[in-house]
Scaffold this motif. Structure first.
Motif, mmCIF file in Angstrom:
data_model
loop_
_atom_site.group_PDB
_atom_site.id
_atom_site.type_symbol
_atom_site.label_atom_id
_atom_site.label_comp_id
_atom_site.label_asym_id
_atom_site.label_seq_id
_atom_site.Cartn_x
_atom_site.Cartn_y
_atom_site.Cartn_z
ATOM 1 N N GLY A 151 35.601 41.296 50.234
ATOM 2 C CA GLY A 151 35.170 41.464 52.164
ATOM 3 C C GLY A 151 35.564 43.512 52.047
ATOM 4 N N GLY A 152 34.634 43.904 52.789
ATOM 5 C CA GLY A 152 34.785 45.287 52.857
ATOM 6 C C GLY A 152 34.666 46.247 51.337
ATOM 7 N N ILE A 153 33.469 46.011 50.540
ATOM 8 C CA ILE A 153 33.587 46.767 49.460
ATOM 9 C C ILE A 153 31.567 47.566 50.450
ATOM 10 C CG2 ILE A 153 32.072 45.361 48.424
ATOM 11 C CD1 ILE A 153 34.432 46.621 46.197
ATOM 12 N N LEU A 270 33.992 51.920 44.709
ATOM 13 C CA LEU A 270 33.701 53.176 44.448
ATOM 14 C C LEU A 270 34.606 53.136 42.896
ATOM 15 C CD1 LEU A 270 33.925 54.823 47.564
ATOM 16 C CD2 LEU A 270 31.798 53.782 46.396
ATOM 17 N N GLU A 271 34.078 54.937 42.232
ATOM 18 C CA GLU A 271 35.395 55.529 41.700
ATOM 19 C C GLU A 271 36.833 56.035 42.042
ATOM 20 O OE1 GLU A 271 33.910 58.168 37.718
ATOM 21 O OE2 GLU A 271 33.325 58.759 39.785
ATOM 22 N N VAL A 272 38.148 55.513 41.156
ATOM 23 C CA VAL A 272 39.070 56.555 41.566
ATOM 24 C C VAL A 272 39.645 57.255 39.984
ATOM 25 C CG1 VAL A 272 39.662 54.306 42.929
ATOM 26 C CG2 VAL A 272 40.315 54.192 40.430
ATOM 27 N N PRO A 273 39.820 57.426 40.522
ATOM 28 C CA PRO A 273 40.824 58.929 40.050
ATOM 29 C C PRO A 273 41.533 58.120 38.777
ATOM 30 C CG PRO A 273 41.485 59.729 41.554
ATOM 31 C CD PRO A 273 40.550 58.384 42.004
ATOM 32 N N ARG A 318 45.175 52.808 44.700
ATOM 33 C CA ARG A 318 46.423 51.273 44.693
ATOM 34 C C ARG A 318 45.058 50.863 45.603
ATOM 35 N NH1 ARG A 318 48.610 47.875 46.754
ATOM 36 N NH2 ARG A 318 50.672 48.075 47.487
ATOM 37 N N LEU A 319 43.958 51.146 46.559
ATOM 38 C CA LEU A 319 43.418 49.954 46.891
ATOM 39 C C LEU A 319 42.137 50.308 46.427
ATOM 40 C CD1 LEU A 319 43.931 51.937 50.522
ATOM 41 C CD2 LEU A 319 44.701 49.869 50.077
ATOM 42 N N ASP A 320 41.840 50.568 44.729
ATOM 43 C CA ASP A 320 41.367 49.820 43.518
ATOM 44 C C ASP A 320 39.695 50.502 44.193
ATOM 45 O OD1 ASP A 320 42.602 47.946 41.814
ATOM 46 O OD2 ASP A 320 43.003 46.111 44.441
ATOM 47 N N GLY A 321 39.542 51.160 45.309
ATOM 48 C CA GLY A 321 38.602 52.415 45.835
ATOM 49 C C GLY A 321 37.427 50.781 46.331
ATOM 50 N N VAL A 322 38.340 50.181 47.306
ATOM 51 C CA VAL A 322 37.151 49.203 48.039
ATOM 52 C C VAL A 322 37.016 50.442 49.370
ATOM 53 C CG1 VAL A 322 37.678 47.511 49.598
ATOM 54 C CG2 VAL A 322 38.509 47.414 47.044
ATOM 55 N N ARG A 439 41.640 38.560 37.388
ATOM 56 C CA ARG A 439 42.457 39.558 37.944
ATOM 57 C C ARG A 439 42.256 40.158 39.342
ATOM 58 N NH1 ARG A 439 40.712 45.263 39.072
ATOM 59 N NH2 ARG A 439 42.979 45.940 39.661
ATOM 60 N N LEU A 440 43.440 39.818 40.401
ATOM 61 C CA LEU A 440 43.073 40.163 41.061
ATOM 62 C C LEU A 440 43.211 41.865 42.313
ATOM 63 C CD1 LEU A 440 45.596 37.576 43.856
ATOM 64 C CD2 LEU A 440 42.742 37.161 42.371
ATOM 65 N N LEU A 441 41.893 42.201 43.089
ATOM 66 C CA LEU A 441 42.222 43.305 43.149
ATOM 67 C C LEU A 441 43.913 43.493 43.704
ATOM 68 C CD1 LEU A 441 38.760 44.199 45.150
ATOM 69 C CD2 LEU A 441 39.037 44.578 42.242
ATOM 70 N N GLU A 442 44.405 44.851 43.466
ATOM 71 C CA GLU A 442 45.556 44.383 43.985
ATOM 72 C C GLU A 442 45.775 44.460 45.441
ATOM 73 O OE1 GLU A 442 49.531 46.046 43.770
ATOM 74 O OE2 GLU A 442 47.968 44.843 42.430
ATOM 75 N N THR A 443 44.791 44.755 46.467
ATOM 76 C CA THR A 443 44.985 44.327 47.639
ATOM 77 C C THR A 443 44.928 43.154 48.506
ATOM 78 O OG1 THR A 443 42.095 44.975 48.333
ATOM 79 C CG2 THR A 443 43.867 46.761 48.990
ATOM 80 N N THR A 444 43.954 42.532 47.255
ATOM 81 C CA THR A 444 43.923 41.198 47.195
ATOM 82 C C THR A 444 45.319 40.086 47.181
ATOM 83 O OG1 THR A 444 41.720 41.124 46.657
ATOM 84 C CG2 THR A 444 42.590 38.688 47.055
#
Length: 511
Positions: A151-153, A270-273, A318-322, A439-444
Motif C-alpha cells: 500500500g502506498g507504493i 523509491l531509491e533511498v540514500p 526510515r520510510l523504506d522509500g514508500v 522482512r517487513l518494511l519498517e513502516t509495516t
C-alpha cells in the motif's frame, strides 16, 4: 486529447482549441476545467475544486466563480454544458443532446476523439522512468498486466501515467476505473459502465452486457485498487479478454488476480540514500527528490542545506522509500520542521497524516493505508503479521514460526499465513542462491507492533522470541571457540555464525 462539442483540450500541453483555433485560458481556469472533465459528467463540489486548485492558499467562492466564468466564455454557445448546482458545485456535461436508447446501455461514441477517464495530474512522477518504460513494453506483449505492491507504493500513479503515455497507441480509448469507491461500494459492471460513459435505462448492469458494448478496437481498461474485490475483478477480466481480444487490462492490486495469461509487475520502493552517500549524492536518490519536491511545494522557503539533506535522507530510509509515506512525511515536515519529524518518526507512524482531502480515505494517512490491508486479512493472517513485528530486519521461516506459533496457531498455520502475507505484499521475500529470507518494511513492522500492543499480545510474543534466542545460543554453545576464532579472522562462512547473526532476531556480533 479530450473533446466536448467544439472544445478540444490537450492536457499535457495545457492547450484549448475552440473550432480548431487556439484560445487563451488562465492557469487556474485550466486546472478547474481539467478537474471537471476528469469527473466525466459527475458533480464536483466547490470544496474539492478549491482544495485541488489552491491546496496551500485560502480562497473564497468568488475566486472560483471568476475562473468558471472564464471557462464559460471560451465555450461560447455551449456554455450551458457547464452546469452550476446551487450550494454544491459544478458539472461539465458531455453533450446537450439526450442519447437515444438502442439497447439496455447507451455508449458514448467511441472514436479517436472520445474523452478518456484518466485523472489529471500536474505533479511530476519522480523516480519511475525505468518502471514506465518496462511496463509499456510488457503491456504491448500481454493482454493482462497487474501492478502489485505494498500500500502506498505508487501503483495507481504509475498506472495512470502509463495510460496517459499510451493514449495515442489506443486512439484515446483508455479508461481508468476506481475500485475503492469513496462512498458506497459500486458493483464492478456499474463502475466500468460509468467510467466508459455507458448509461442504462433501467439501471441494471451485468458484466456480459457491459463487455458487449466495448469496442472491438485497441482499448486499455485500467482497474485500480482491486484487492478488496479481487475475485470479481479476476472473473470480469477473464471474461473480457476472452470475448474481446482487442481490449487490454492493466490492474493495480496488493495481490495478483491469478488468472491465465496474467503478467505481474512488482512495483518497488523509491531509491533511498546509502550509508556511504555523501551530501552531494543524497539529493540524487529518488526518494529524497520526492521528499524535497513535496516539501518545497508546501513551504517554498524550505532550505535544502547539508543538515536538512542528511535528515531528509534519514527520513526516507526510515520510510523504506514508500512514496505515500514520504509525501505524508513531507507535509508534516513543512509544518513541524524536518528535525522534529525525524525524531517523531522513531516513536510512531501515526504522525504521518494530513494527506489530500480529495484522496481516497486509505491514502489520507499511513495508518489508514495499513488498516485497509489489515482489514482484508483473515484472523490467522492478522495474528501472524502483528507477531512478526518483533522481528527486525531479515528473518528466516524458522524465526517466524518460533515467534508466531503458539497454542492458538500451529507451525503450519504460521507457514500458510506467511505465504498469504507475501502474496498480499505485506511481507517481502528475498531469494538468493536457493536461500530465502523475509522482512517487513519498517513502516509495516511499526504498524504490526501497534496492533500487537493493542491486542495485548506483545509481552507474550517477546517472551517466545527470548526463549527461542536462548535455544539458539545453547545449541551453538559447543561452537563458541571456533566461532570466536572465525570472527577474529573474518570468516563469515560458518553456519553457526550466520545463524547467530540472524538480523531478525536482533543478535549482534561479538566485539
Amino acid at each position: 486529447m479530450m473533446r466536448i462539442e467544439n472544445l478540444t483540450i490537450f492536457p499535457d500541453r495545457r492547450e484549448v482549441l475552440v473550432d480548431d483555433t487556439l484560445v487563451e485560458l488562465g492557469s487556474r481556469a485550466m486546472d478547474v476545467l481539467l478537474i471537471l472533465m476528469e469527473a466525466n459528467g459527475a458533480l464536483v463540489t466547490k470544496e474539492e475544486l478549491i482544495d485541488r486548485v489552491w491546496p496551500t492558499t485560502i480562497v473564497v467562492d468568488n475566486n472560483l466563480h471568476v475562473h468558471i466564468c472564464q471557462i464559460r466564455k471560451i465555450m461560447g454557445v455551449h456554455r450551458k454544458l457547464l452546469v452550476a448546482v446551487p450550494g454544491r458545485g459544478y458539472r461539465l456535461l458531455r453533450s446537450a443532446e439526450p442519447a437515444q436508447a438502442t439497447s439496455t446501455f447507451i455508449a458514448v461514441a467511441h472514436s479517436k476523439h472520445t474523452a478518456n477517464s484518466l485523472p489529471f495530474s500536474s505533479a511530476q512522477l519522480v523516480g519511475r522512468d525505468t518502471s514506465l518504460t518496462e511496463i509499456g513494453k510488457l503491456l504491448c506483449a500481454h493482454d493482462v498486466m497487474t501492478l502489485v505492491g505494498a500500500g502506498g507504493i505508487g501503483k495507481s500513479s504509475l498506472a495512470a501515467e502509463v495510460g496517459r503515455r499510451h493514449l495515442s497507441q489506443f486512439e484515446g480509448r483508455v479508461w481508468m476505473v476506481e475500485m475503492a469507491g469513496r462512498n458506497t461500494p459500486c458493483p464492478l459492471p456499474a463502475a466500468v459502465a460509468s467510467a466508459m460513459g455507458f448509461t442504462s435505462q433501467n439501471g441494471e448492469h451485468t458484466a456480459k452486457t457491459v463487455i458487449d458494448l466495448i469496442d472491438k478496437k485497441p482499448t486499455l481498461l485500467i482497474l485500480d485498487n482491486c484487492e478488496h474485490v479481487i475475485a470479481e475483478v479476476a472473473e470480469f477480466t477473464h471474461m473480457l479478454t476472452r470475448l474481446n481480444p482487442a481490449c487490454k487490462i492493466l490492474a493495480t492490486s496488493r495481490e495478483a488476480l491469478r488468472i491465465h495469461g496474467e503478467r505481474l509487475y512488482h512495483v518497488i520502493p523509491l531509491e533511498v540514500p546509502r550509508d556511504d552517500d555523501s551530501n552531494a549524492s543524497i539529493p540524487r536518490r529518488s526518494a529524497v527528490q520526492l521528499f524535497l519536491a513535496r516539501v518545497s511545494s508546501i513551504e517554498p522557503c524550505f532550505c535544502a542545506n547539508n543538515a536538512n539533506l542528511a535528515l531528509a535522507g534519514r527520513v526516507c530510509k526510515r520510510l523504506d522509500g514508500v512514496p505515500l509515506a514520504i509525501e505524508l512525511a513531507a507535509a508534516r515536515a513543512a509544518i513541524l520542521g524536518i528535525e522534529v519529524l525525524a525524531e517523531k518518526l522513531d516513536e510512531s507512524i501515526r504522525i504521518l497524516g494530513g494527506g489530500h482531502r480529495t484522496a481516497l480515505p486509505h491514502h489520507q494517512t499511513l495508518e489508514a493505508s495499513f488498516d485497509w490491508s489489515y482489514n482484508l486479512l483473515s484472523e490467522t493472517e492478522r495474528k501472524v503479521l502483528s507477531r512478526l513485528g518483533v522481528l527486525r530486519g531479515a528473518f528466516t521461516l524458522e524465526d517466524a514460526q518460533a515467534v508466531a506459533a503458539s497454542d492458538d496457531l500451529s507451525v503450519h498455520d504460521v507457514t500458510e499465513a506467511i505465504c498469504a502475507l507475501i502474496s498480499k505484499s505485506l511481507v517481502v521475500a528475498h531469494l538468493e542462491q536457493g536461500h530465502v529470507e523475509y522482512r517487513l518494511l519498517e513502516t509495516t513492522r511499526c504498524y504490526a507492533l501497534q496492533r500487537l500492543e493493542a491486542n495485548g499480545q506483545r509481552n507474550a510474543t517477546e517472551r517466545r522470541r527470548a526463549r527461542y534466542l536462548s535455544k539458539v545460543f545453547c545449541a551453538s554453545h559447543g561452537n563458541w571457540t571456533n566461532e570466536a576464532r572465525s570472527r577474529v579472522h573474518g570468516d563469515n562462512s560458518s553456519p553457526s555464525r550466520q545463524r547467530l547473526l540472524s538480523p531478525g532476531l536482533g543478535i549482534l556480533p561479538l566485539r
